[in-house]
Design an enzyme around this catalytic site. Structure first.
Site, PDB file in Angstrom:
ATOM      1  N   ASP A  97       6.368  -4.413  -6.138  1.00  0.00           N
ATOM      2  CA  ASP A  97       6.830  -3.880  -4.856  1.00  0.00           C
ATOM      3  C   ASP A  97       6.361  -4.729  -3.671  1.00  0.00           C
ATOM      4  O   ASP A  97       7.097  -4.906  -2.694  1.00  0.00           O
ATOM      5  CB  ASP A  97       6.350  -2.439  -4.683  1.00  0.00           C
ATOM      6  CG  ASP A  97       7.223  -1.441  -5.439  1.00  0.00           C
ATOM      7  OD1 ASP A  97       8.275  -1.849  -5.965  1.00  0.00           O
ATOM      8  OD2 ASP A  97       6.846  -0.253  -5.494  1.00  0.00           O
ATOM      9  N   GLY A  98       5.126  -5.265  -3.735  1.00  0.00           N
ATOM     10  CA  GLY A  98       4.632  -6.088  -2.642  1.00  0.00           C
ATOM     11  C   GLY A  98       5.447  -7.359  -2.478  1.00  0.00           C
ATOM     12  O   GLY A  98       5.768  -7.768  -1.353  1.00  0.00           O
ATOM     13  N   ASN A 135       7.670  -0.192   5.098  1.00  0.00           N
ATOM     14  CA  ASN A 135       6.842   0.864   4.511  1.00  0.00           C
ATOM     15  C   ASN A 135       6.038   1.594   5.581  1.00  0.00           C
ATOM     16  O   ASN A 135       6.257   2.761   5.845  1.00  0.00           O
ATOM     17  CB  ASN A 135       5.882   0.273   3.478  1.00  0.00           C
ATOM     18  CG  ASN A 135       6.304   0.548   2.057  1.00  0.00           C
ATOM     19  OD1 ASN A 135       7.339   1.142   1.804  1.00  0.00           O
ATOM     20  ND2 ASN A 135       5.506   0.101   1.110  1.00  0.00           N
ATOM     21  N   ASP A 187     -10.963   6.906  11.219  1.00  0.00           N
ATOM     22  CA  ASP A 187     -10.796   5.547  10.697  1.00  0.00           C
ATOM     23  C   ASP A 187      -9.511   4.888  11.173  1.00  0.00           C
ATOM     24  O   ASP A 187      -9.390   3.665  11.140  1.00  0.00           O
ATOM     25  CB  ASP A 187     -10.807   5.571   9.160  1.00  0.00           C
ATOM     26  CG  ASP A 187     -12.210   5.729   8.594  1.00  0.00           C
ATOM     27  OD1 ASP A 187     -13.163   5.791   9.399  1.00  0.00           O
ATOM     28  OD2 ASP A 187     -12.362   5.787   7.364  1.00  0.00           O
ATOM     29  N   ALA A 204       3.104   6.018  -0.177  1.00  0.00           N
ATOM     30  CA  ALA A 204       2.057   5.020  -0.360  1.00  0.00           C
ATOM     31  C   ALA A 204       0.790   5.452   0.377  1.00  0.00           C
ATOM     32  O   ALA A 204       0.207   6.487   0.067  1.00  0.00           O
ATOM     33  CB  ALA A 204       2.566   3.654   0.113  1.00  0.00           C
TER      34      ALA A 204
END
Length: 299
Positions: free
Chosen positions: A69-70, A139, A168, A180
């Site tokens: 996918d990346g 994404n 964060d 994701a």
């Protein structure tokens, strides 16, 4: 709607930086030689692996991503400005963006040449950082603390303050990206076709900061106070070398084109197969019990 077939004369290739690709690459080279097509490699920033002569994505008929996918995300970004379709080939397990496996490279290309495929239009989120030209995320966009200290995030929708929090960071995701980092941070999954983005705080320190789903026609502004350590920004997992202070979003419909076949696995089915989504232990235990009882009765 299925598109008419046509010759594939030039294929642009994007590859995983280190995953084994020999079988898939050999099949791709064999197909291009048999059909008289040219194979070139599309340059990707930070990618040093070379498997074919360089070529511009603007000059190809199809971009093929070998990896996962990346790799397919990188190929989509390279192909999008030129409206080129991307065929994701999984050299490993099938993911959300790959259309077929490395064992069926030639079969997939045959189907494309015959017109037996569909265009899956993928939207993107345009993100203008501190008034600069927008980057596009297929994404997600992530703002995250750079050092040990927390960042302070303010979220505004159509000019109205939603929440301010210390933590964060924050994730802004498309429906595709919602399964994701967003899901890992406790945000919701948006079903395919949902016209919305989801804004998910990351490790908020106190307060009430639930994830927020926002329609694509709304404007979202994120104010970032980085503190002593500062903050960094990531687009689809790629770190950008600047510190964000003010972020504004816009919706980019039909930003990129992904190849899809009729027998492709649906998104939710894929999440279940990869066990990103799983049934509760109580339900699974009930299924096991009923299966065991059925086996006893059939003896």
């Amino acid at each position: 709607m299925s598109l008419a077939g046509g010759p594939i004369d030039r294929i642009g290739l994007v590859v995983h930086p280190h995953r084994p690709l020999l079988g898939a690459l050999a099949a791709l080279e064999a197909w291009t030689q048999r059909h008289g097509a040219e194979l070139v490699q599309v340059p990707i920033a930070g990618q040093d692996r070379v498997v074919a002569p360089p070529g511009d994505a603007a000059t190809v008929d199809l971009v093929v991503a070998l990896g996962g996918d990346g790799t397919t995300l990188a190929a989509l970004h390279a192909a999008a400005p030129h409206a080129k379709p991307v065929l994701g080939i999984a050299c490993g397990s099938l993911g959300a963006l790959t259309a077929t496996s490395a064992d069926d490279v030639e079969g997939a290309l045959d189907r494309m040449a015959a017109g037996d495929w569909h265009r899956r239009a993928l939207p993107g989120v345009g993100v203008s950082v501190d008034g600069k030209v927008p980057y596009i995320a297929i994404n997600d966009l992530v703002v995250v603390r750079r050092g040990a200290n927390q960042v302070v995030i303010g979220v505004y929708v159509d000019g109205e303050l939603y929440v301010r929090f210390a933590g964060d960071g924050v994730v802004i995701a498309t429906p595709l990206g919602s399964s994701a980092y967003t899901m890992a941070a406790g945000g919701p999954i948006l079903a395919t076709g949902t016209e919305a983005i989801v804004i998910t705080p990351v490790a908020a320190h106190g307060g009430s900061t639930p994830p927020l789903v926002v329609g694509v026609r709304s404007s979202v502004r994120i104010a970032v106070e980085g503190g002593h350590g500062g903050a960094r920004i990531e687009f689809d997992g790629q770190i950008k070398d600047f510190e964000p202070h003010a972020i504004e979003t816009s919706w980019r419909e039909d930003y990129a084109t992904l190849v899809r076949f009729d027998d492709a696995e649906r998104t939710l089915a894929g999440l279940r197969r990869r066990r990103i989504i799983t049934d509760s232990p109580r339900v699974l235990a009930r299924d096991d019990r009923e299966a065991a009882e059925g086996a006893v009765l059939s003896e």
